[in-house]
Enzyme design. Structure first.
Site, PDB file in Angstrom:
ATOM      1  N   VAL A 182     -43.455 -13.555 -35.139  1.00 22.51           N
ATOM      2  CA  VAL A 182     -43.720 -12.407 -36.003  1.00 22.51           C
ATOM      3  C   VAL A 182     -42.535 -11.456 -36.024  1.00 22.51           C
ATOM      4  CG1 VAL A 182     -45.254 -10.444 -36.406  1.00 22.51           C
ATOM      5  CG2 VAL A 182     -46.189 -12.613 -35.594  1.00 22.51           C
ATOM      6  N   MET A 221     -38.901  -9.869 -33.509  1.00 19.09           N
ATOM      7  CA  MET A 221     -38.032  -9.983 -32.339  1.00 19.09           C
ATOM      8  C   MET A 221     -37.218  -8.710 -32.204  1.00 19.09           C
ATOM      9  SD  MET A 221     -37.158 -11.803 -29.781  1.00 19.09           S
ATOM     10  CE  MET A 221     -35.998 -11.206 -28.532  1.00 19.09           C
ATOM     11  N   GLU A 222     -37.200  -8.166 -30.989  1.00 23.37           N
ATOM     12  CA  GLU A 222     -36.656  -6.830 -30.743  1.00 23.37           C
ATOM     13  C   GLU A 222     -35.149  -6.812 -30.531  1.00 23.37           C
ATOM     14  OE1 GLU A 222     -37.864  -8.475 -26.630  1.00 23.37           O
ATOM     15  OE2 GLU A 222     -38.554  -8.605 -28.705  1.00 23.37           O
ATOM     16  N   ASN A 223     -34.384  -7.600 -31.270  1.00 19.28           N
ATOM     17  CA  ASN A 223     -32.935  -7.600 -31.095  1.00 19.28           C
ATOM     18  C   ASN A 223     -32.395  -6.167 -31.211  1.00 19.28           C
ATOM     19  OD1 ASN A 223     -32.855 -10.527 -31.002  1.00 19.28           O
ATOM     20  ND2 ASN A 223     -33.274 -10.447 -33.192  1.00 19.28           N
ATOM     21  N   HIS A 253     -44.169  -1.825 -31.885  1.00 25.59           N
ATOM     22  CA  HIS A 253     -44.003  -2.620 -30.669  1.00 25.59           C
ATOM     23  C   HIS A 253     -42.523  -2.915 -30.416  1.00 25.59           C
ATOM     24  CE1 HIS A 253     -45.330  -5.446 -27.521  1.00 25.59           C
ATOM     25  NE2 HIS A 253     -44.321  -6.209 -27.939  1.00 25.59           N
ATOM     26  N   GLU A 254     -41.802  -3.264 -31.466  1.00 27.80           N
ATOM     27  CA  GLU A 254     -40.373  -3.547 -31.305  1.00 27.80           C
ATOM     28  C   GLU A 254     -39.585  -2.267 -30.996  1.00 27.80           C
ATOM     29  OE1 GLU A 254     -40.065  -6.642 -30.980  1.00 27.80           O
ATOM     30  OE2 GLU A 254     -42.023  -6.984 -31.867  1.00 27.80           O
ATOM     31  N   GLU A 303     -43.319  -7.003 -21.780  1.00 32.37           N
ATOM     32  CA  GLU A 303     -44.371  -7.002 -22.799  1.00 32.37           C
ATOM     33  C   GLU A 303     -45.524  -6.061 -22.476  1.00 32.37           C
ATOM     34  OE1 GLU A 303     -43.811  -8.075 -25.544  1.00 32.37           O
ATOM     35  OE2 GLU A 303     -42.205  -9.513 -25.246  1.00 32.37           O
TER      36      GLU A 303
END
Length: 575
Positions: free
Chosen positions: A184, A186-188, A211-212, A234
């Site tokens: 869904v 990705m927190e890059n 969330h990211e 997480e």
């Protein structure tokens, strides 16, 4: 092997201790699990090829030589040459473009673990949506992305900063990727990757982006040192996400979203069994096991419940916010283990240490970390009762025999509900399926036309109910949905359900009609689902296409363990 081979470099014997040295590795990257090449037909615009990388958790070793462990952090720079008309982005704090040479240069000035190095290139344009944020998307998607997020990201960043201290990464940009993106979001750092499919589901989009955002503090600034403790990223990010949503949208909305996720956690618990070792927060990573196989709802929700329990020990969540600010300040740009967090917590609150809260009977910290089964304690969600009570009431009307309350149930207008209310209701109907034929018939008469106009998160749940109940009058809607979906999260659950019941031939027919619009990796996964119990399907050429990424392996392994009863929507991986 699937995980590559180690590269050993022997240092000169004359090298003195602590003497700086440089190693140059000249290498060529073949196709590997980190790198996803898309033909134009697999993008929304159908105009130009597209490529993106997905490093979490141990894929980036196929992208570049690295210490592929979250325990090691470093800065990085990159030079990327691309054809004219192709925009290149990376998870970096600085970038320049030399147009005459077609060369992009990137630099990440803060140390990050290898899995947070990310690249995307394609037909992308941008628009500013805040003083330190812009959104990138294919031209046909950009207006929608702007309308959904303009002004919102700055609001969420400001709320997060008020709780956990300054945002340290400079910019917070977002790029929307084609539906082939395997998870869904990705927190890059500096550049969050999000699947474009989520744009139509406003509340899920809000939660996923927040969330990211939370990962900017928990996961990116302070990282779990071992894959066996992913809950440190997480669980804390989920807790922070809910503190941010409480500040910006109120406690009732946060409690509703939490109830929805905890429902999914208990569903997974029931299917996996309470003694399953993957339900531990400190999961043992056996040799040869992909770390992403350990990511599940326990990583997020059981981790969240432990963090929430710690916050309750403080008496006031604002006191716990103060602790987390100090924790970030102490450990930023490093990697930690659970004991670092817990020792810091007890040192910050000496009165709790004196009370020996870590040894409280039945709630021992050690038991939280190493016991299988559900969380030892769950949050009080009573502040969300104004939103959850109508769901519980409607569900009882439809599942209490005899079915003499249809009139009352049919008077409920689901279009007036929040998305999380509707998906919570539908998930509970899914849990009770198969339902009596009279019930599913009346449900369709009451709600099917309402649900047709709603977002994909809602529609897929109704269609799963249709499939699990073999309700043939609405099967054409399943076909229509799958003919227009290219995303794993909206195709795999339906194919799993179709193949679990009596509708496998129907699934085969749809697959052969739509396979050319699917990414080869997704085609391969669906083939595996369709092949269970059948003669092998004709092979599909996947030459020069990356093999399954860890995120995909997660889906396949989880579904195998539960006979297809758990799908990606239950796990909702948002790394």
């Amino acid at each position: 092997t699937d995980y590559g081979s180690s590269l050993t470099v022997s240092l000169p014997a004359a090298l003195q201790p602590h003497q700086p040295f440089q190693i140059i590795v000249r290498y060529t990257t073949a196709d590997g699990p980190a790198i996803w090449w898309l033909d134009p037909e697999l993008t929304y615009g159908n105009a130009k090829p597209f490529v993106f990388t997905q490093g979490h958790s141990v894929c980036n070793r196929s992208f570049f030589p690295c210490f592929d462990t979250p325990a090691v952090k470093c800065t990085y720079s990159a030079t990327v040459k691309a054809p004219a008309g192709i925009q290149v982005l990376m998870s970096a704090t600085q970038s320049t473009y030399l147009e005459e040479e077609g060369v992009y240069q990137f630099y990440m000035e803060y140390p990050v673990p290898a899995y947070l190095v990310a690249l995307v290139a394609g037909d992308l344009i941008h628009a500013d949506i805040g003083p330190r944020s812009r959104v990138w998307a294919e031209p046909c998607l950009l207006p929608t992305a702007i309308s959904k997020l303009s002004g919102m990201v700055e609001r969420w960043l400001t709320a997060a900063e008020s709780l956990y201290g300054p945002y340290i990464w400079g910019r917070y940009d977002i790029v929307f990727l084609p539906p082939s993106f395997p998870i869904v979001a990705m927190e890059n750092p500096c550049l969050t990757f999000i699947i474009s499919s989520i744009l139509e589901s406003d509340e899920f989009l809000i939660i996923d982006v927040i969330h990211e955002v939370a990962h900017s503090w928990f996961g990116n600034a302070v990282t779990n040192a071992t894959w066996e403790e992913m809950w440190l990223s997480e669980g804390l990010a989920t807790y922070a996400q809910r503190r941010i949503t409480t500040e910006t949208y109120g406690a009732a909305f946060t409690c509703l979203e939490t109830a929805f996720r905890l429902d999914a956690l208990h569903r997974q618990m029931k299917l996996l069994g309470e003694d399953n070792p993957v339900s531990k927060l400190q999961v043992k990573l056996e040799p040869g096991v992909n770390p992403s196989n350990l990511m599940n709802l326990f990583t997020y929700e059981k981790g969240y419940c432990f963090v929430y329990y710690l916050s309750q020990l403080c008496g006031d969540p604002r006191h716990f916010d103060s602790f987390l600010r100090a924790y970030i300040e102490k450990y930023k740009f490093t990697s930690v283990v659970a004991q670092d967090l817990l020792d810091s917590f007890l040192n910050f609150f000496p009165e709790l240490k004196e009370q020996c809260v870590e040894s409280k009977a039945g709630l021992e910290f050690e038991r939280w970390l190493n016991a299988t089964g559900p969380p030892l304690a769950e949050p009080d969600l009573s502040q969300g009762s104004s939103l959850t009570r109508p769901v519980e009431t409607l569900f009882k009307l439809w599942t209490t025999e005899p079915l003499d309350s249809v009139a009352a149930a049919s008077s409920v207008d689901l279009t007036k509900w929040r998305t999380f209310q509707t998906v919570l209701f539908l998930d509970r109907l899914l849990d009770g399926s198969p339902l009596p034929h009279e019930v599913i018939k009346k449900l369709s008469e009451c709600y099917s036309s309402q649900l047709d106009s709603m977002n994909a998160e809602i529609r897929i749940r109704w269609l799963q109910i249709v499939v699990r109940n073999d309700y043939y009058p609405d099967l054409y809607k399943v076909r229509r949905f799958l003919e227009n979906q290219m995303s794993r999260m909206y195709t795999i659950p339906l194919y799993e359900d179709l193949c679990t019941g009596t509708l496998k031939s129907f699934a085969l027919e749809i697959f052969y009609q739509t396979q050319n619009q699917l990414h080869p990796n997704l085609r391969k996964t669906i083939q595996q689902i369709l092949s269970q119990g059948l003669n092998p399907l004709p092979a599909i050429d996947t030459t020069a296409v990356a093999t399954d990424t860890p995120a995909m392996v997660l889906e396949d392994k989880v579904s195998e363990a539960t006979n297809g009863a758990i799908s990606l929507r239950d796990v909702n991986v948002s790394a």
